[in-house]
Enzyme design. Structure first.
Site, PDB file in Angstrom:
ATOM      1  N   ASP A 148     -11.452   2.549   4.403  1.00  0.00           N
ATOM      2  CA  ASP A 148     -11.885   1.154   4.204  1.00  0.00           C
ATOM      3  C   ASP A 148     -13.407   1.023   4.095  1.00  0.00           C
ATOM      4  O   ASP A 148     -13.905  -0.037   3.746  1.00  0.00           O
ATOM      5  CB  ASP A 148     -11.468   0.308   5.423  1.00  0.00           C
ATOM      6  N   LYS A 179       0.848  -1.205   0.000  1.00  0.00           N
ATOM      7  CA  LYS A 179       0.000   0.000   0.000  1.00  0.00           C
ATOM      8  C   LYS A 179       0.877   1.246   0.000  1.00  0.00           C
ATOM      9  O   LYS A 179       0.625   2.197  -0.745  1.00  0.00           O
ATOM     10  CB  LYS A 179      -0.923  -0.002   1.237  1.00  0.00           C
ATOM     11  N   GLN A 216      -4.762  -1.623   9.811  1.00  0.00           N
ATOM     12  CA  GLN A 216      -4.643  -2.949   9.201  1.00  0.00           C
ATOM     13  C   GLN A 216      -5.216  -4.016  10.142  1.00  0.00           C
ATOM     14  O   GLN A 216      -4.885  -4.055  11.327  1.00  0.00           O
ATOM     15  CB  GLN A 216      -3.169  -3.233   8.873  1.00  0.00           C
TER      16      GLN A 216
HETATM   17  N1  GUN Z   1      -6.910  -6.930   6.320  1.00  0.00           N
HETATM   18  C1  GUN Z   1      -7.224  -7.684   5.229  1.00  0.00           C
HETATM   19  N2  GUN Z   1      -7.870  -6.941   4.297  1.00  0.00           N
HETATM   20  C2  GUN Z   1      -7.963  -5.696   4.814  1.00  0.00           C
HETATM   21  C3  GUN Z   1      -8.525  -4.490   4.309  1.00  0.00           C
HETATM   22  O1  GUN Z   1      -9.092  -4.400   3.210  1.00  0.00           O
HETATM   23  N3  GUN Z   1      -8.424  -3.408   5.141  1.00  0.00           N
HETATM   24  C4  GUN Z   1      -7.838  -3.481   6.367  1.00  0.00           C
HETATM   25  N4  GUN Z   1      -7.803  -2.373   7.107  1.00  0.00           N
HETATM   26  N5  GUN Z   1      -7.296  -4.586   6.852  1.00  0.00           N
HETATM   27  C5  GUN Z   1      -7.369  -5.685   6.077  1.00  0.00           C
END
Ligand code: GUN
Length: 282
Positions: A116, A49, A93
């Protein structure tokens, strides 16, 4: 003839547009990612990311917190970012260590910075067919793929395997909002195969290697594979038995190269969207 849905290609096109738009912005969008602990998969995702954000001209900060961090210090950090005018988008995360209440953490994020779309305010907007600040990354990425390949979900029978808050539930609501007829299957579903055989669009989001076999899909169906698993040789694979299922369907996403690249691309798009909203740019 089966068409392989090319998530790399579609995401590349969207990312080029994002980069172009950012080029002309006076204030660059800014994304803060919080990672708690040492989960190796989470670390890989967070690094990806950050790398993608930097390539696009998005300012990104990764805040690494120790595995033993208290819930209170994490909530305080989020509060700080909520109040920081320079931070447009906040991502915590998941998964978090067991001693931290994930719901409390998600609810602490300002919905206007909820990149998100995990906050109940934004989820509630989708549930009531209203607009959230931004849409959730993987579901929105799937809809972008369908749109690119001219697959209109209206009136179609969609079957989703998996009911997670990240994929299954929100994609069900978003497809319902697009007038699809939606069925959600899960671990307690009886006669799974009977239900999946009726799907015009089948979405697998459970995390089980080769769960979907060719006898479970209708001839000519569209198959979207959200799984990210490792097979017995450690090779990345999805929830669908790709080589057999692809012979029977009209469209299918590969793993890797299908939904995966769309998730990160949508995260970048969402960061740009939130920045524009906060800086009142149309
Ligand atoms: N862990 C696995 N997929 C995601 C996601 O799309 N966002 C976040 N914040 N954590 C994750």
């Amino acid at each position: 003839m089966t068409k392989i849905i090319d998530g790399k290609l579609v995401s590349q096109k969207i990312l080029e547009n994002i980069a172009d738009e950012i080029l002309f912005l006076e204030k660059k969008p800014s994304l803060a990612v919080i990672i708690v602990g040492e989960d190796p998969a989470s670390k890989i995702y967070v690094n990806l990311k950050k790398k993608k954000a930097t390539e696009l001209g998005i300012n990104s900060t990764v805040i690494e917190m120790h595995e033993t961090t208290t819930e209170e210090s994490l909530l305080n950090k989020i509060e700080e970012l909520n109040n920081d005018e320079k931070t447009n988008a906040i991502l915590v995360q998941l998964p978090l260590p067991k001693h931290i209440n994930t719901t409390a953490v998600i609810e602490k994020i300002n919905p206007k910075k909820d990149v998100d779309c995990f906050h109940p305010y934004n989820v509630g907007k989708i549930a009531t067919n209203n607009k959230p600040y931004v849409y959730p990354c993987t579901p929105k990425g799937i809809l972008s793929l369908l749109e690119y390949y001219d697959i209109n979900p209206e009136g179609k029978k969609v079957v989703i395997i998996g009911r997670s808050n990240i994929v299954g539930r929100p994609i069900a609501l978003m497809l319902l909002n697009k007038n699809a007829t939606v069925t959600i299957c899960h671990s307690k579903t009886k006669n799974l195969e009977e239900i999946t055989q009726t799907a015009d669009i089948l979405i697998a989001a459970v995390g089980k290697t080769k769960l979907v076999t060719e006898n479970m899909v209708k001839t000519g169906a569209v198959v979207i594979d959200v799984g990210m698993n490792r097979d017995e040789n450690g090779k990345l694979c999805g929830d669908v038995d790709f080589s057999n299922v692809k012979e029977k369907v009209s469209f299918i996403t590969p793993v890797p190269g299908g939904v995966g690249p769309m998730t990160i691309c949508t995260l970048m798009h969402n960061t740009l969207e939130l920045a524009k909203q906060q800086n009142a740019i149309n």
